[in-house]
Motif scaffolding. Structure first.
Motif, mmCIF file in Angstrom:
data_model
loop_
_atom_site.group_PDB
_atom_site.id
_atom_site.type_symbol
_atom_site.label_atom_id
_atom_site.label_comp_id
_atom_site.label_asym_id
_atom_site.label_seq_id
_atom_site.Cartn_x
_atom_site.Cartn_y
_atom_site.Cartn_z
ATOM 1 N N ASN A 153 -32.517 35.005 -33.974
ATOM 2 C CA ASN A 153 -32.062 34.035 -35.212
ATOM 3 C C ASN A 153 -31.510 32.829 -34.842
ATOM 4 N N ASP A 157 -36.282 32.609 -34.679
ATOM 5 C CA ASP A 157 -36.616 32.881 -36.077
ATOM 6 C C ASP A 157 -35.732 31.611 -36.714
ATOM 7 N N LYS A 181 -36.766 38.604 -30.635
ATOM 8 C CA LYS A 181 -36.589 37.720 -31.708
ATOM 9 C C LYS A 181 -35.078 37.405 -31.897
#
Length: 93
Positions: free
Chosen positions: A7, A38, A5
């Motif tokens: 950001n 994300d 993941k």
């Protein structure tokens, strides 16, 4: 291998794009190829940011990896729709 993941910056534009590209390329070099970007904090993306994403997507495909995008605001999603990149990327709710 699990998705990593990442950001996406609040303003994903020319100022942040090169550092972001270098960071992801370093992860490719480390063997990563499954990414989840994300966008929950991202409120703006410009053509440079889009270009970085397209380049990362191409590299993922070439390496047999995946790139998923999630939590894209309606304002940022409009840019993806206008450029038809919403048809290219795997965009999750």
């Amino acid at each position: 291998m699990a998705e990593l993941k990442i950001n996406v910056p609040e303003n994903f534009s020319v100022e942040e794009a090169d550092a972001f590209r270098q960071e992801i390329n370093g992860m490719f070099d480390g063997g990563e190829k499954q990414f989840l970007f994300d966008f929950s904090r991202c409120v703006f993306i410009d053509s440079t940011g889009l270009g970085v994403l397209v380049g990362i997507h191409k590299k993922c495909v070439k390496l047999g990896g995946t790139l998923k995008l999630k939590s894209i605001s309606s304002q940022v999603m409009r840019v993806f729709e206008l450029t038809r990149l919403d048809k290219v990327f795997d965009i999750q709710a």
